[in-house]
Write a protein that holds these residues in place. Structure first.
Motif, PDB file in Angstrom:
ATOM      1  N   ASP A  51       0.863  -1.180   0.000  1.00  0.00           N
ATOM      2  CA  ASP A  51       0.000   0.000   0.000  1.00  0.00           C
ATOM      3  C   ASP A  51       0.902   1.234   0.000  1.00  0.00           C
ATOM      4  OD1 ASP A  51      -2.010   1.830   0.226  1.00  0.00           O
ATOM      5  OD2 ASP A  51      -2.735   1.156   2.183  1.00  0.00           O
ATOM      6  N   ILE A  52       0.983   1.910  -1.151  1.00  0.00           N
ATOM      7  CA  ILE A  52       1.858   3.063  -1.301  1.00  0.00           C
ATOM      8  C   ILE A  52       1.073   4.337  -1.014  1.00  0.00           C
ATOM      9  CG2 ILE A  52       3.422   4.283  -2.854  1.00  0.00           C
ATOM     10  CD1 ILE A  52       4.274   1.418  -2.210  1.00  0.00           C
ATOM     11  N   ALA A  91       6.905   8.307   3.987  1.00  0.00           N
ATOM     12  CA  ALA A  91       6.748   6.871   4.245  1.00  0.00           C
ATOM     13  C   ALA A  91       6.717   6.112   2.923  1.00  0.00           C
ATOM     14  CB  ALA A  91       5.468   6.608   5.031  1.00  0.00           C
ATOM     15  N   GLY A  92       7.526   5.072   2.831  1.00  0.00           N
ATOM     16  CA  GLY A  92       7.543   4.267   1.614  1.00  0.00           C
ATOM     17  C   GLY A  92       6.255   3.510   1.397  1.00  0.00           C
ATOM     18  N   THR A  93       5.658   3.013   2.492  1.00  0.00           N
ATOM     19  CA  THR A  93       4.411   2.248   2.408  1.00  0.00           C
ATOM     20  C   THR A  93       3.541   2.557   3.620  1.00  0.00           C
ATOM     21  OG1 THR A  93       5.237   0.320   3.654  1.00  0.00           O
ATOM     22  CG2 THR A  93       5.611   0.326   1.266  1.00  0.00           C
ATOM     23  N   ILE A  94       2.259   2.216   3.482  1.00  0.00           N
ATOM     24  CA  ILE A  94       1.355   2.189   4.626  1.00  0.00           C
ATOM     25  C   ILE A  94       1.451   0.792   5.240  1.00  0.00           C
ATOM     26  CG2 ILE A  94      -1.024   2.405   5.403  1.00  0.00           C
ATOM     27  CD1 ILE A  94       0.258   5.024   4.420  1.00  0.00           C
ATOM     28  N   TYR A  95       1.577   0.729   6.559  1.00  0.00           N
ATOM     29  CA  TYR A  95       1.744  -0.560   7.241  1.00  0.00           C
ATOM     30  C   TYR A  95       0.544  -1.467   6.986  1.00  0.00           C
ATOM     31  CZ  TYR A  95       3.218  -3.726  11.002  1.00  0.00           C
ATOM     32  OH  TYR A  95       3.638  -4.821  11.726  1.00  0.00           O
ATOM     33  N   GLY A  96       0.819  -2.654   6.478  1.00  0.00           N
ATOM     34  CA  GLY A  96      -0.210  -3.637   6.184  1.00  0.00           C
ATOM     35  C   GLY A  96       0.411  -5.019   6.167  1.00  0.00           C
ATOM     36  N   LEU A 121      12.123   2.334  -1.770  1.00  0.00           N
ATOM     37  CA  LEU A 121      10.719   2.703  -1.616  1.00  0.00           C
ATOM     38  C   LEU A 121      10.586   3.983  -0.789  1.00  0.00           C
ATOM     39  CD1 LEU A 121       9.263  -0.862  -1.080  1.00  0.00           C
ATOM     40  CD2 LEU A 121       8.538   0.728  -2.860  1.00  0.00           C
ATOM     41  N   ILE A 122      11.435   4.139   0.222  1.00  0.00           N
ATOM     42  CA  ILE A 122      11.421   5.379   1.007  1.00  0.00           C
ATOM     43  C   ILE A 122      11.872   6.554   0.137  1.00  0.00           C
ATOM     44  CG2 ILE A 122      12.348   6.596   3.011  1.00  0.00           C
ATOM     45  CD1 ILE A 122      12.873   3.850   4.292  1.00  0.00           C
ATOM     46  N   ALA A 123      12.958   6.353  -0.603  1.00  0.00           N
ATOM     47  CA  ALA A 123      13.529   7.428  -1.421  1.00  0.00           C
ATOM     48  C   ALA A 123      12.520   7.957  -2.436  1.00  0.00           C
ATOM     49  CB  ALA A 123      14.783   6.929  -2.134  1.00  0.00           C
ATOM     50  N   ALA A 124      11.653   7.072  -2.926  1.00  0.00           N
ATOM     51  CA  ALA A 124      10.647   7.489  -3.912  1.00  0.00           C
ATOM     52  C   ALA A 124       9.641   8.462  -3.325  1.00  0.00           C
ATOM     53  CB  ALA A 124       9.935   6.267  -4.471  1.00  0.00           C
ATOM     54  N   PHE A 246      10.061   3.244   6.309  1.00  0.00           N
ATOM     55  CA  PHE A 246       9.572   2.304   5.300  1.00  0.00           C
ATOM     56  C   PHE A 246       8.070   2.124   5.402  1.00  0.00           C
ATOM     57  CE2 PHE A 246       8.309  -2.157   4.502  1.00  0.00           C
ATOM     58  CZ  PHE A 246       8.295  -2.079   3.115  1.00  0.00           C
ATOM     59  N   ALA A 247       7.557   1.893   6.615  1.00  0.00           N
ATOM     60  CA  ALA A 247       6.132   1.624   6.799  1.00  0.00           C
ATOM     61  C   ALA A 247       5.568   2.542   7.875  1.00  0.00           C
ATOM     62  CB  ALA A 247       5.890   0.156   7.171  1.00  0.00           C
ATOM     63  N   ARG A 248       4.416   3.097   7.592  1.00  0.00           N
ATOM     64  CA  ARG A 248       3.746   3.990   8.544  1.00  0.00           C
ATOM     65  C   ARG A 248       2.397   3.424   8.932  1.00  0.00           C
ATOM     66  NH1 ARG A 248       2.112  10.374   7.498  1.00  0.00           N
ATOM     67  NH2 ARG A 248       1.300  10.763   9.612  1.00  0.00           N
TER      68      ARG A 248
END
Length: 253
Positions: A51-52, A91-96, A121-124, A246-248
């Motif tokens: 989940d981006i 945040a690279g992704t939403i925590y899932g 993924l974070i850098a993006a 990475f994940a939030r």
């Protein structure tokens, strides 16, 4: 210059050995185990499970907002209630389920080879880092570092420093005391547990005043630990602190 030469040499050696590594250890998706083309990615099915974060988002903390007519300066309820000390969250992704599995493999499963992919993924999601920045990880207490063997946030910070061309400051912050797990604790209990737990290192004090800092962690849950880090950095005179993870974890606020 010598450091860049060594990094370039290491990259050439790594690229030349890649076919041998792939032969001995065929590339597998770290989530599902299916065969993939390279050692540093996921299969297409697992990529789709991540989940981006996207738009619209809170202008202060980049929390995803619902609705189709959200003003670009709109803020989420927590930020309207208390303006954050930080200067944004990338945040690279939403925590899932998918990001959780990657985090557990990286943090507790000793899959440190995941660091470059997670950092990409974070850098993006990073804003444009104009000028000079320090890339600093959220610190581990020395006993936690000793038992785990590595600081996962420091591994991500190293990759982000390399990707962005910014300076790595792995020892900018330190943990002055061991803290219990913050899971299940309320806001006040988390604040008490972290009171006095984060401080600048002796070598970091002279580097923070006026600096722009990218604060790196693997997962942003309640934000209590990163808030303690931001507080210490801003108190020491940091100009700007952006949190990168990475994940939030997104609550229902």
């Amino acid at each position: 210059m010598a450091l860049l030469t060594r990094m370039g040499f290491a990259r050439v050696i790594g690229d030349s050995l890649a076919p041998v590594v792939d032969l001995v250890y065929p590339p597998r998706c770290p989530l599902c185990g299916d065969a993939i083309d390279a050692q540093s990615g996921l299969c297409s099915t697992c990529w789709a499970m991540l989940d981006i974060p996207g738009e619209p988002a809170c202008a202060a903390c980049q929390r995803p907002l619902s609705g189709f007519a959200v003003d670009e300066n709109a803020m989420c309820a927590p930020c309207m209630a208390t303006m954050p000390r930080h200067d944004g969250i990338a945040a690279g992704t939403i925590y899932g389920p998918a990001s959780r599995k990657l985090v557990l493999a990286f943090k507790h499963g000793r899959r440190i080879a995941l660091a470059p992919m997670l950092a990409r993924l974070i850098a993006a999601r990073l804003p444009v880092l104009e000028g000079a920045w320090l890339v600093a990880p959220v610190p581990l207490h020395r006993w936690r570092l000793w038992s785990r063997g590595y600081n996962q946030a420091a591994l991500l910070a190293k990759e982000l420093a390399r990707t962005t061309g910014q300076e790595l400051a792995v020892d900018l912050l330190r943990r002055t005391k061991r803290t219990p797990s913050l899971g299940g604790l309320g806001r006040k209990a988390r604040a008490r547990a972290l009171s006095g737990a984060i401080a600048l290192s002796s070598s970091g004090r002279a580097r923070v005043a006026g600096a722009r800092i990218l604060l790196v962690d693997d997962v942003l849950t309640s934000g209590a630990t990163s808030e303690a880090c931001v507080r210490a950095l801003k108190k020491a005179g940091a100009q700007k602190v952006v949190i990168a993870c990475f994940a939030r974890v997104i609550d229902d606020a």
